[in-house]
Design a protein around this motif. Sequence first.
Motif, PDB file in Angstrom:
ATOM      1  N   SER A  96      -8.951 -15.071 -33.616  1.00 50.57           N
ATOM      2  CA  SER A  96      -8.504 -14.764 -32.257  1.00 50.57           C
ATOM      3  C   SER A  96      -9.551 -13.919 -31.521  1.00 50.57           C
ATOM      4  O   SER A  96     -10.506 -13.419 -32.123  1.00 50.57           O
ATOM      5  N   ARG A  97      -9.368 -13.756 -30.229  1.00 51.68           N
ATOM      6  CA  ARG A  97     -10.380 -13.121 -29.373  1.00 51.68           C
ATOM      7  C   ARG A  97     -10.909 -11.793 -29.928  1.00 51.68           C
ATOM      8  O   ARG A  97     -12.106 -11.606 -30.087  1.00 51.68           O
ATOM      9  N   HIS A  98     -10.023 -10.847 -30.203  1.00 52.27           N
ATOM     10  CA  HIS A  98     -10.476  -9.518 -30.621  1.00 52.27           C
ATOM     11  C   HIS A  98     -10.905  -9.470 -32.085  1.00 52.27           C
ATOM     12  O   HIS A  98     -11.458  -8.471 -32.529  1.00 52.27           O
ATOM     13  N   ALA A  99     -10.662 -10.543 -32.835  1.00 48.63           N
ATOM     14  CA  ALA A  99     -11.126 -10.618 -34.220  1.00 48.63           C
ATOM     15  C   ALA A  99     -12.553 -11.154 -34.299  1.00 48.63           C
ATOM     16  O   ALA A  99     -13.225 -10.981 -35.312  1.00 48.63           O
TER      17      ALA A  99
ATOM     18  N   VAL B 109      -5.836 -10.354 -39.315  1.00 48.59           N
ATOM     19  CA  VAL B 109      -6.601  -9.093 -39.292  1.00 48.59           C
ATOM     20  C   VAL B 109      -5.776  -7.963 -39.905  1.00 48.59           C
ATOM     21  O   VAL B 109      -6.284  -7.175 -40.708  1.00 48.59           O
ATOM     22  N   ARG B 110      -4.490  -7.902 -39.565  1.00 47.27           N
ATOM     23  CA  ARG B 110      -3.640  -6.832 -40.098  1.00 47.27           C
ATOM     24  C   ARG B 110      -3.411  -6.988 -41.599  1.00 47.27           C
ATOM     25  O   ARG B 110      -3.481  -6.011 -42.353  1.00 47.27           O
ATOM     26  N   LEU B 111      -3.154  -8.216 -42.056  1.00 42.44           N
ATOM     27  CA  LEU B 111      -2.986  -8.441 -43.499  1.00 42.44           C
ATOM     28  C   LEU B 111      -4.285  -8.155 -44.248  1.00 42.44           C
ATOM     29  O   LEU B 111      -4.276  -7.557 -45.326  1.00 42.44           O
ATOM     30  N   PHE B 112      -5.401  -8.580 -43.672  1.00 41.93           N
ATOM     31  CA  PHE B 112      -6.711  -8.279 -44.266  1.00 41.93           C
ATOM     32  C   PHE B 112      -6.885  -6.771 -44.415  1.00 41.93           C
ATOM     33  O   PHE B 112      -7.232  -6.268 -45.486  1.00 41.93           O
ATOM     34  N   HIS B 113      -6.655  -6.044 -43.324  1.00 40.67           N
ATOM     35  CA  HIS B 113      -6.883  -4.598 -43.317  1.00 40.67           C
ATOM     36  C   HIS B 113      -6.066  -3.888 -44.397  1.00 40.67           C
ATOM     37  O   HIS B 113      -6.603  -3.136 -45.212  1.00 40.67           O
TER      38      HIS B 113
END
Length: 183
Positions: A69-72, A22-26
Motif C-alpha cells: 500500500s501507499r505508505h508501505a 505492515v502491522r503484522l510484520f512489525h
Amino acid sequence: MSASPIPVHRGQGSQPVWDLFVRLFHWSLVSCVLLNYFVLEEGDPPHEWAGYIAAGLVMARIVWGFVGSRHARFADFFPTPSRLRTHLAGLRAGAAPFHWGHNPLGALMMLLLMALVLSLGVTGWMQGLDAFWGEEWLEELHELLANGLMLAAAIHAAAALFMGRKERTRLIKAMVTGVKERY
C-alpha cells in the motif's frame, strides 16, 4: 509516489496509514526479536527458528516495500539526502514537516533495524556452517549485532513516543489499528 509532508501546525484528523501486513510484520518481528534476546537459549533450535522467521519477515517486508500500500512503499518514505536535510532543518526550526507515513529519520531507523535483523540472520546461519563452526569472531559479531539491534530498537521506541508527542499523533496506537490520528 513521493512523501507528502504537511506542516505540523495544521489541525486534527486521522488517516489509514499502516496496512494489515505492515502491522503484522512489525509486531511479529518485535516478538521474534524479544524472544531471541530475552527468552530463547542461544544456539538452540527455537532460537535459530525465531531468527530465520525474523529474517524471512524482513525479506517479505522488503518485497512489500515495492508492491504494498501507499505508505508501505519505499518510494513514499525513502530517506533521501534532500528529505533528511529538510526534516532536520524543520526539527531545528521547531516546525518539522508532518508525514502521514514514516518521516525521514523514522525511515532511516526502519532501514537500520531491518539491516541488523538480516545481518543477525546471516551471522547466525554462518555459525552452523562447517567453515565457521566455533569461530569466536563470528559469535562475537553476532552478539554485537544483537546488542546493536536492541539499542536501535530502544531508540526507535523512545523516538516514536517523543515524535508522537511533538507531532501530536498517536504513533503506537497507529501501529495497532492502522490509523494515524492527530489531535
